[in-house]
Design a protein around this motif. Structure first.
Motif, mmCIF file in Angstrom:
data_model
loop_
_atom_site.group_PDB
_atom_site.id
_atom_site.type_symbol
_atom_site.label_atom_id
_atom_site.label_comp_id
_atom_site.label_asym_id
_atom_site.label_seq_id
_atom_site.Cartn_x
_atom_site.Cartn_y
_atom_site.Cartn_z
ATOM 1 N N HIS A 192 -12.321 0.013 20.661
ATOM 2 C CA HIS A 192 -11.433 -0.924 19.972
ATOM 3 C C HIS A 192 -10.596 -0.196 18.932
ATOM 4 C CE1 HIS A 192 -9.759 -4.451 18.199
ATOM 5 N NE2 HIS A 192 -10.426 -4.314 17.066
ATOM 6 N N GLN A 193 -9.276 -0.328 19.061
ATOM 7 C CA GLN A 193 -8.365 0.208 18.057
ATOM 8 C C GLN A 193 -8.099 -0.885 17.033
ATOM 9 O OE1 GLN A 193 -3.880 0.659 18.262
ATOM 10 N NE2 GLN A 193 -4.512 2.744 18.768
ATOM 11 N N ILE A 194 -8.632 -0.699 15.830
ATOM 12 C CA ILE A 194 -8.459 -1.715 14.781
ATOM 13 C C ILE A 194 -7.007 -1.768 14.336
ATOM 14 C CG2 ILE A 194 -9.196 -2.421 12.479
ATOM 15 C CD1 ILE A 194 -11.829 -0.865 13.046
ATOM 16 N N ASN A 195 -6.439 -0.592 14.046
ATOM 17 C CA ASN A 195 -5.020 -0.474 13.705
ATOM 18 C C ASN A 195 -4.597 0.968 13.964
ATOM 19 O OD1 ASN A 195 -5.918 1.021 11.393
ATOM 20 N ND2 ASN A 195 -6.106 -0.887 10.234
ATOM 21 N N PHE A 196 -3.434 1.325 13.454
ATOM 22 C CA PHE A 196 -2.850 2.646 13.711
ATOM 23 C C PHE A 196 -3.781 3.797 13.331
ATOM 24 C CE2 PHE A 196 -0.236 6.067 11.652
ATOM 25 C CZ PHE A 196 0.164 6.684 12.815
ATOM 26 N N LYS A 197 -4.550 3.633 12.254
ATOM 27 C CA LYS A 197 -5.366 4.732 11.749
ATOM 28 C C LYS A 197 -6.853 4.585 12.038
ATOM 29 C CE LYS A 197 -2.201 5.518 7.859
ATOM 30 N NZ LYS A 197 -2.061 5.473 6.381
ATOM 31 N N ASN A 198 -7.314 3.400 12.414
ATOM 32 C CA ASN A 198 -8.752 3.146 12.518
ATOM 33 C C ASN A 198 -9.140 2.652 13.903
ATOM 34 O OD1 ASN A 198 -9.708 3.160 9.427
ATOM 35 N ND2 ASN A 198 -7.715 2.151 9.554
ATOM 36 N N ASP A 199 -10.231 3.198 14.433
ATOM 37 C CA ASP A 199 -10.773 2.672 15.684
ATOM 38 C C ASP A 199 -12.289 2.821 15.682
ATOM 39 O OD1 ASP A 199 -11.649 5.143 17.317
ATOM 40 O OD2 ASP A 199 -9.590 5.668 16.832
ATOM 41 N N ILE A 200 -12.922 2.100 16.593
ATOM 42 C CA ILE A 200 -14.382 2.089 16.654
ATOM 43 C C ILE A 200 -14.835 2.089 18.108
ATOM 44 C CG2 ILE A 200 -14.508 -0.433 16.532
ATOM 45 C CD1 ILE A 200 -17.061 -0.065 14.812
ATOM 46 N N GLN A 201 -15.948 2.769 18.357
ATOM 47 C CA GLN A 201 -16.624 2.750 19.652
ATOM 48 C C GLN A 201 -18.050 2.231 19.425
ATOM 49 O OE1 GLN A 201 -16.448 6.617 21.661
ATOM 50 N NE2 GLN A 201 -14.763 7.206 20.309
ATOM 51 N N PHE A 202 -18.541 1.456 20.357
ATOM 52 C CA PHE A 202 -19.896 0.955 20.218
ATOM 53 C C PHE A 202 -20.454 0.683 21.610
ATOM 54 C CE2 PHE A 202 -16.776 -2.398 19.954
ATOM 55 C CZ PHE A 202 -17.248 -3.359 20.850
ATOM 56 N N GLY A 203 -21.754 0.924 21.761
ATOM 57 C CA GLY A 203 -22.345 0.685 23.073
ATOM 58 C C GLY A 203 -23.774 1.146 23.156
ATOM 59 N N VAL A 204 -24.235 1.315 24.395
ATOM 60 C CA VAL A 204 -25.639 1.602 24.637
ATOM 61 C C VAL A 204 -25.757 2.640 25.742
ATOM 62 C CG1 VAL A 204 -25.836 -0.284 26.318
ATOM 63 C CG2 VAL A 204 -27.881 0.550 25.132
ATOM 64 N N SER A 205 -26.796 3.415 25.659
ATOM 65 C CA SER A 205 -27.095 4.423 26.666
ATOM 66 C C SER A 205 -28.571 4.334 27.027
ATOM 67 C CB SER A 205 -26.768 5.826 26.140
ATOM 68 O OG SER A 205 -27.154 6.823 27.064
ATOM 69 N N TYR A 206 -28.831 4.360 28.319
ATOM 70 C CA TYR A 206 -30.208 4.425 28.797
ATOM 71 C C TYR A 206 -30.400 5.794 29.440
ATOM 72 C CZ TYR A 206 -34.315 3.725 31.732
ATOM 73 O OH TYR A 206 -35.540 3.855 32.340
ATOM 74 N N PHE A 207 -31.458 6.510 29.019
ATOM 75 C CA PHE A 207 -31.631 7.839 29.584
ATOM 76 C C PHE A 207 -33.109 8.203 29.719
ATOM 77 C CE2 PHE A 207 -31.177 8.259 25.046
ATOM 78 C CZ PHE A 207 -32.010 9.300 24.646
ATOM 79 N N LEU A 232 -30.554 4.282 23.640
ATOM 80 C CA LEU A 232 -29.780 4.785 22.508
ATOM 81 C C LEU A 232 -28.650 3.796 22.204
ATOM 82 C CD1 LEU A 232 -28.564 8.413 21.912
ATOM 83 C CD2 LEU A 232 -26.954 6.524 21.723
ATOM 84 N N PHE A 233 -28.623 3.306 20.978
ATOM 85 C CA PHE A 233 -27.553 2.415 20.524
ATOM 86 C C PHE A 233 -26.610 3.233 19.635
ATOM 87 C CE2 PHE A 233 -31.244 -0.117 21.494
ATOM 88 C CZ PHE A 233 -30.708 -1.151 22.260
ATOM 89 N N LYS A 234 -25.334 3.164 19.927
ATOM 90 C CA LYS A 234 -24.379 4.132 19.382
ATOM 91 C C LYS A 234 -23.157 3.452 18.791
ATOM 92 C CE LYS A 234 -21.625 8.029 21.190
ATOM 93 N NZ LYS A 234 -21.389 8.824 22.430
ATOM 94 N N THR A 235 -22.701 3.955 17.638
ATOM 95 C CA THR A 235 -21.455 3.507 17.015
ATOM 96 C C THR A 235 -20.707 4.722 16.488
ATOM 97 O OG1 THR A 235 -22.448 1.408 16.324
ATOM 98 C CG2 THR A 235 -20.414 2.069 15.235
ATOM 99 N N VAL A 236 -19.405 4.755 16.742
ATOM 100 C CA VAL A 236 -18.546 5.819 16.218
ATOM 101 C C VAL A 236 -17.334 5.170 15.556
ATOM 102 C CG1 VAL A 236 -17.246 7.919 16.717
ATOM 103 C CG2 VAL A 236 -19.248 7.337 18.114
ATOM 104 N N TYR A 237 -17.158 5.440 14.265
ATOM 105 C CA TYR A 237 -15.989 4.927 13.549
ATOM 106 C C TYR A 237 -15.072 6.102 13.209
ATOM 107 C CZ TYR A 237 -13.062 3.529 9.651
ATOM 108 O OH TYR A 237 -11.989 3.318 8.830
ATOM 109 N N THR A 238 -13.777 5.959 13.510
ATOM 110 C CA THR A 238 -12.811 7.039 13.306
ATOM 111 C C THR A 238 -11.664 6.580 12.430
ATOM 112 O OG1 THR A 238 -13.323 7.968 15.492
ATOM 113 C CG2 THR A 238 -11.283 8.686 14.445
ATOM 114 N N PHE A 239 -11.379 7.363 11.408
ATOM 115 C CA PHE A 239 -10.150 7.221 10.628
ATOM 116 C C PHE A 239 -9.290 8.441 10.925
ATOM 117 C CE2 PHE A 239 -7.524 8.205 6.939
ATOM 118 C CZ PHE A 239 -6.890 6.997 6.732
#
Length: 420
Positions: A192-207, A232-239
């Motif tokens: 998800h791109q929040i706006n021009f400078k900010n975006d976020i990724q979120f999800g799950v991994s089974y391994f 594994l539950f994962k979140t990545v926030y980017t500025f």
């Protein structure tokens, strides 16, 4: 009196003309070959029949230059009639269908290789899709799909599968044992791109993780075999405030990673891990670029040989060696100056000098481990970069790192892409 009246009428008409907003009559995309024009128009904020805004246009150019498919982008504005204007967006495309081939020698002196193919602009729609096969004495393979604008300008999806196997050292009680490590993972992420400078990724991994003892020291509390399923539950926030001009980067970027891993076995408890990467780049004159990355990370402080932060040539300290240690905390600062030695319309040769600083917290240790001289590593060195300006991420790098702290190693590090 007549002159005053005429002047007053002209002044009012001038004010009315000046107050009219400049409107975009049409947005035209030029220079694209593989990339779909509709995809470019979906990504940018500048639209036909909206207000002409130079700030929005500048932001759109920065956004386009961040795309793997675009090596450079710029705009032109032409007056049409009255308060209507045409906007021409000029795009210089990268070649994005990239084959991969790597050849190296493993720690047990076996010859290893990796082959792959990845398209960073699949179907011309800003989709990354590809896979690889690797043999380092064990077979590994994976497939990756990433479409940041699959559903709309702001919403996308990533799906990854990987079956990875390698020989890895585990460290415990000042001893070392080598294990065959296998990881079979399935991952789904929302983008998800929040706006021009900010975006976020979120999800799950089974391994599924599997460790099989090969050779080295053993201990009663360290298993010879381990087979465990994990979530594994994962979140990545980017500025992101980076601006690109071909091989040059200016600005800063911050990425915060958070993961929570659930496992069911007596040797690996559930654990939380996070790390933050802060990047800062500065143009120096016409040919120089100062680049920095500061990584700070912590995880649950379990006293286990399976600690998540690795000390490794290809990740953090150039010249240190391959997987030479592990920890439950990490602070690393990489800094380098890149200077363009030669440039033509397709090739760039850069030289660089660098310093890599790192320190670790031992598994089950204290925060004071970060300032313990036994855990601090400092490496300096020089390197070369060979860059193809027409192909995305076509950077072949070679660095030589020399350790400045006690009992330090030294050596060459090869790779594709800038180190950071």
């Amino acid at each position: 009196m007549k002159r005053v009246l005429l002047f007053f009428i002209a002044f009012i008409l001038g004010l009315n003309s000046f107050s009219q907003e400049r409107i975009i009559l049409e947005v035209k995309i030029q220079g694209v070959k593989k990339t779909k024009t509709s995809e470019v128009k979906k990504i940018i904020e500048t639209k036909s029949h909206t207000k002409l805004d130079s700030i929005t246009l500048e932001n759109d150019m920065v956004l386009l230059r961040r795309l793997p498919a675009v090596s450079h982008a710029y705009y032109q504005v032409f007056h049409s009639h009255e308060n209507n204007y045409n906007v021409f967006i000029n795009v210089e495309e990268n070649f994005t269908l990239i084959p991969e081939f790597n050849l190296w020698t493993t720690t047990n002196r076996k010859t290893a290789y990796k082959i792959g193919l990845y398209d960073y602009n699949f179907l011309g729609r800003n989709i990354g899709f590809g896979g690889f096969y690797q043999n380092n004495g064990f077979d590994s393979y994976g497939v990756n799909f990433r479409a940041p604008t699959l559903f709309s300008k702001k919403w996308g999806l990533a799906v990854n599968f990987q079956n990875w196997a390698s020989e890895e050292p585990l460290y415990f009680d000042d001893k070392t044992a080598n294990y065959r490590y296998q990881n079979i993972s399935y991952e789904v992420l929302g983008l998800h791109q929040i706006n021009f400078k900010n975006d976020i990724q979120f999800g799950v991994s089974y391994f599924k993780e599997k460790y099989d003892y090969l050779n080295g020291d053993t201990a009663v509390n360290v298993p010879l075999e381990l087979n465990v399923n994990k979530w594994l539950f994962k979140t990545v926030y980017t500025f992101d405030k980076l601006d690109y001009y071909y091989q040059y980067i200016d600005g800063f970027k911050n990425q915060l990673y958070g993961q929570y891993v659930i496992s069911e076995n007596e040797y690996q408890e559930d654990f939380l891990i996070f790390w933050n990467d802060l990047f800062y780049y500065k143009r120096i004159g016409q040919k120089g670029n100062w680049a920095n990355r500061l990584r700070v990370g912590l995880s649950s402080n379990n006293n286990t040989p399976f600690a998540p932060f690795a000390l490794d040539n290809n990740v953090n300290l150039r010249g240190v060696g391959i997987l030479v240690d592990r920890g439950t905390g990490s602070v690393v600062w990489n800094s380098e100056y890149r200077h363009t030695l030669h440039e033509n319309n397709w090739l760039v040769i850069q030289g660089n000098i660098f310093n890599d600083f790192g320190t670790w917290r031992n598994p089950g240790g204290n925060l004071s481990d970060f300032i313990d001289s036994d855990n601090v590593r400092v490496y300096s060195g020089v390197g070369l970069r060979f860059i193809n300006k027409k192909i995305f991420n076509a950077v072949f790098r070679i660095d030589y790192g020399y350790g400045l702290t006690k009992n330090a190693s030294r050596g060459f590090v090869f790779g594709i892409g800038q180190y950071f």
